[in-house]
Design an enzyme around this catalytic site. Structure first.
Site, PDB file in Angstrom:
ATOM      1  N   ASP A 109       0.873  -1.183   0.000  1.00 37.90           N
ATOM      2  CA  ASP A 109       0.000   0.000   0.000  1.00 37.90           C
ATOM      3  C   ASP A 109       0.908   1.231   0.000  1.00 37.90           C
ATOM      4  O   ASP A 109       2.104   1.132   0.279  1.00 37.90           O
ATOM      5  CB  ASP A 109      -0.949   0.013   1.205  1.00 37.90           C
ATOM      6  CG  ASP A 109      -0.220   0.044   2.537  1.00 37.90           C
ATOM      7  OD1 ASP A 109       0.793  -0.683   2.678  1.00 37.90           O
ATOM      8  OD2 ASP A 109      -0.624   0.799   3.438  1.00 37.90           O
ATOM      9  N   GLU A 131      -0.117  -0.878   5.812  1.00 35.49           N
ATOM     10  CA  GLU A 131       0.992  -0.347   6.617  1.00 35.49           C
ATOM     11  C   GLU A 131       0.898   1.152   6.808  1.00 35.49           C
ATOM     12  O   GLU A 131       1.135   1.661   7.896  1.00 35.49           O
ATOM     13  CB  GLU A 131       2.332  -0.712   5.960  1.00 35.49           C
ATOM     14  CG  GLU A 131       3.534  -0.550   6.884  1.00 35.49           C
ATOM     15  CD  GLU A 131       4.076   0.870   6.972  1.00 35.49           C
ATOM     16  OE1 GLU A 131       4.796   1.174   7.939  1.00 35.49           O
ATOM     17  OE2 GLU A 131       3.768   1.703   6.094  1.00 35.49           O
ATOM     18  N   GLU A 132       0.555   1.860   5.742  1.00 38.11           N
ATOM     19  CA  GLU A 132       0.594   3.324   5.810  1.00 38.11           C
ATOM     20  C   GLU A 132      -0.486   3.907   6.720  1.00 38.11           C
ATOM     21  O   GLU A 132      -0.462   5.084   7.042  1.00 38.11           O
ATOM     22  CB  GLU A 132       0.483   3.926   4.399  1.00 38.11           C
ATOM     23  CG  GLU A 132       1.622   3.550   3.457  1.00 38.11           C
ATOM     24  CD  GLU A 132       2.980   4.124   3.866  1.00 38.11           C
ATOM     25  OE1 GLU A 132       3.080   4.778   4.911  1.00 38.11           O
ATOM     26  OE2 GLU A 132       3.953   3.884   3.117  1.00 38.11           O
ATOM     27  N   HIS A 155     -17.722  35.858  19.653  1.00 40.20           N
ATOM     28  CA  HIS A 155     -17.169  37.047  19.002  1.00 40.20           C
ATOM     29  C   HIS A 155     -16.086  37.613  19.919  1.00 40.20           C
ATOM     30  O   HIS A 155     -16.341  37.869  21.092  1.00 40.20           O
ATOM     31  CB  HIS A 155     -18.323  38.054  18.810  1.00 40.20           C
ATOM     32  CG  HIS A 155     -17.963  39.265  18.019  1.00 40.20           C
ATOM     33  ND1 HIS A 155     -16.925  40.106  18.361  1.00 40.20           N
ATOM     34  CD2 HIS A 155     -18.535  39.795  16.906  1.00 40.20           C
ATOM     35  CE1 HIS A 155     -16.870  41.098  17.493  1.00 40.20           C
ATOM     36  NE2 HIS A 155     -17.841  40.936  16.587  1.00 40.20           N
TER      37      HIS A 155
HETATM   38 MN    MN Z   1       6.996   1.778   4.388  1.00 43.22          MN
HETATM   39 MN    MN Z   2       5.519   4.747   4.477  1.00 49.37          MN
END
Ligand code: MN
Ligand code: MN
Length: 493
Positions: free
Chosen positions: A118, A183-184, A244
Site C-alpha cells: 500500500d 501499513e501506511e 465574538h
Molecule cells: Mn513503508
Molecule cells: Mn511509508
C-alpha cells in the site's frame, strides 16, 4: 564459443548449482529492464490505503502480489484479516495479507521477509513533476508513488528468489513472505494475524527481515533500531459555543490561551523535554554507541540543505544523530477547532484539541509515558486556575524496537554489503516508527534485521518519491547475497 556453452551443459548434468555470485549478479544485470517493468506495473496501481474509495485498487494490488508469488511456484495464501470500522459506523473489507513460501527443508534456516504494497496518497497537483502513478525514469531515478516505500524492495526480494530459481541454484534458505496492504495507516489487522499464525506460518521461521526504510548516505546501511510513538490529544473546552472576540473578549477565559499555555510547557526552546520522568527513563548513551555514531557517514550541511534550514538543534554529528534516533522528542502537530483558514476571523474558539506526539525510545514505556504526560499537563493546567476543562488522551502507544548489532544476522548483513558494494555498512537507527518490528519480536520471539535498499533522498511520503535503478538493481544483488550469508548462521534448534 565452446567456453560459453560449458556452463549450460553443466547445468543439465548437475541439477542444482551451489551459490555463484557472479552468475547471479550477471543474471540480475541482464534482467533489469524486466524488473523496472514489474515496478512500473505495481506503481500503476493506486493502492492508497488511507482512501476508502481506492480500496478496490488495494485489493487488486494484493491479488497481483499473490499472483507474482504463485508464478514463481510458491505456496501462496491470501489471508482474510477481517473488516475495518469506518467513522460513520460502516465496515469495509481489509486488504488480505499475502503469505508465500519457497522451500521447507528442515535442515535450512527459514527467513521471513516482511513488506507492504500500500502507499501514501499522491496527486500531481501536490507538486509532483511527473504523474505519481506512472513510473518515470529520469537520469536513472524511477519516480513514482510507492517506488521506494515499499514496492521496489518487495519486488527486489521476489526477484532475488527468482534469480536462484532461473539459474537452477538451490535456495540456501527457506524463504517466506508476508506482504500487507495497510501499513501506511497503521497495519490494521496485521497484529492479530501474526498472533493467530504464531504456531503455524511463523513456527519454523528463524529470522525476520524488513526492508522498509532507507540508507543514511550513499553508503549502504543496516538498521538496528526505531523509535516508538505516543500520540496524544489534549482537549480544552470552555464556552458552549464559539464567541465574538470583540463582544466577549476580555471577559471569558479562553480555551485556546489555556491550551497554548500548557503546550508550551512540554519542551524547552533548546529541545529539553520538560515532562518529569521522561528524560530519566532514557537508556544512557554508551561509549561504544558514541564511537559507532562517530563512524557513520553523515554530512550536517547536506542534511541542512535537504530540509532547508540554516540552524539545527545540535551542531555536531554525534549529538544530531543521537537526537534523531535514540532520544525522545515532542512534536506539536496541530490544533483541531482552531481557526486556520486563510484570512481573518475574529473568533474565540469554544473547544480546541491539540495533537502532539512523543517519539519514544528504550527504556521508556508507553503506559508510563501516558501517565507522566497526563499528570503533568493536569498539574500545569491546575496552576492556571482556569474554569475550562482539560481532557488528555493517548491514542497511539507504539513501542520502540532495538536489535543487537552483534547478532549473526547483522554480521551476515555486513558481509553481504562488503561483497556487493565493496563498502563497510553503516549501522544506523531510524527516527520514525515501524511498529510491526516490535510486534514480530514480541509475538514470535525471533530476531529481526532491517536491511534497507532505499536511497537517503528517496522522498518517502513526499512529492517526487523515487527509487534509483542503482539501488533497485544492486539491492536485488544484496538480497541474493544476504540469503547465502544467512544460510551460514548455525541453526538454533
Ligand atoms: Mn513503508
Ligand atoms: Mn511509508
Amino acid at each position: 564459443m565452446t567456453l560459453f556453452l560449458l556452463p549450460s551443459i553443466l547445468l543439465v548434468i548437475s541439477a542444482v548449482h551451489a551459490f555463484q555470485f557472479e552468475e547471479l549478479a550477471h543474471y540480475v544485470d541482464s534482467h533489469q529492464e524486466e524488473y523496472v517493468e514489474a515496478l512500473r506495473d505495481w506503481v500503476a496501481v493506486e493502492s492508497d490505503s488511507s482512501d476508502v474509495l481506492k480500496r478496490p485498487e488495494l485489493h487488486r494490488m494484493m491479488e497481483m502480489t499473490a499472483q507474482k508469488l504463485r508464478s514463481m511456484g510458491g505456496n501462496v495464501q491470501l489471508v482474510d484479516i477481517g473488516v475495518q470500522e469506518l467513522p460513520d459506523g460502516q465496515t469495509l473489507a481489509l486488504p488480505k495479507v499475502v503469505t508465500g513460501q519457497f522451500g521447507s527443508d528442515p535442515n535450512k534456516n527459514t527467513v521471513c521477509v516482511y513488506g507492504h504494497v500500500d502507499v501514501q496518497p499522491a496527486k500531481i497537483e501536490d507538486g509532483w513533476a511527473t504523474e505519481p502513478y506512472n513510473l518515470t525514469d529520469i537520469n536513472g531515478n524511477l519516480y513514482g508513488r510507492g517506488a521506494s516505500d515499499n514496492k521496489a524492495p518487495v519486488l527486489a526480494w521476489m526477484h532475488a528468489v527468482e534469480a536462484y530459481q532461473a539459474l537452477n541454484m538451490e535456495l540456501p534458505v527457506n524463504v517466506k513472505f508476508v506482504v500487507e496492504g495497510m501499513e501506511e495507516t497503521g497495519s490494521n489487522g496485521l497484529d492479530a494475524m501474526i498472533l493467530a499464525q504464531r504456531d503455524t506460518f511463523f513456527s519454523d521461521v528463524d529470522f525476520i527481515i524488513i526492508s522498509d526504510c532507507g540508507w543514511l548516505s550513499r553508503r549502504p546501511a543496516l538498521t538496528y533500531g526505531t523509535r516508538g510513538n505516543c500520540y496524544f490529544f489534549a482537549e480544552v473546552e470552555g464556552p458552549k459555543q464559539d464567541l465574538h472576540s470583540g463582544v466577549y473578549g476580555g471577559t471569558v477565559i479562553e480555551p485556546m490561551t489555556d491550551l497554548i499555555g500548557i503546550l508550551d510547557t512540554l519542551i524547552s526552546p533548546s529541545g529539553k523535554i520538560l515532562v518529569p520522568g521522561i528524560r530519566e527513563a532514557v537508556a544512557p548513551l554508551s561509549d561504544e554507541e558514541w564511537r559507532m555514531y562517530q563512524d557513520i557517514e553523515f554530512d550536517i550541511n547536506d542534511y541542512k540543505s535537504k530540509i532547508g534550514v540554516n540552524q539545527l538543534m545540535y551542531t555536531n554529528k554525534v549529538d544530531l544523530l543521537a537526537h534523531r534516533w535514540r532520544y525522545p522528542t515532542v512534536t506539536i502537530h496541530g490544533i483541531e477547532g482552531a481557526f486556520s483558514a486563510p484570512g481573518s476571523k475574529t473568533v474565540i474558539p469554544a473547544k480546541v484539541i491539540a495533537k502532539f506526539s512523543i517519539r519514544q525510545v528504550p527504556d521508556m514505556e508507553p503506559a508510563v509515558v501516558k501517565k507522566q504526560v497526563t499528570d503533568y499537563l493536569h498539574s500545569v493546567f491546575a496552576k492556571r486556575k482556569s474554569p475550562n476543562t482539560l481532557k488528555v488522551t493517548m491514542i497511539i502507544g507504539a513501542k520502540p524496537w532495538l536489535a543487537d548489532t552483534k547478532h549473526a544476522l547483522y554480521e551476515a548483513g555486513r558481509t553481504a554489503i562488503k561483497k556487493v558494494f565493496d563498502m563497510e555498512a553503516d549501522l544506523i537507527r531510524e527516527g520514525g516508527t515501524i511498529p510491526i518490528a516490535r510486534t514480530f519480536q514480541d509475538v514470535t520471539g525471533k530476531s529481526i534485521i532491517m536491511l534497507p535498499i532505499g536511497g537517503f533522498d528517496d522522498g518517502l511520503h513526499s512529492q517526487n518519491e523515487k527509487m534509483s535503478r542503482y539501488n533497485y538493481i544492486e539491492g536485488t544483488k544484496l538480497f541474493i547475497t544476504y540469503l547465502n550469508e544467512v544460510a551460514q548462521i548455525k541453526k538454533s534448534v
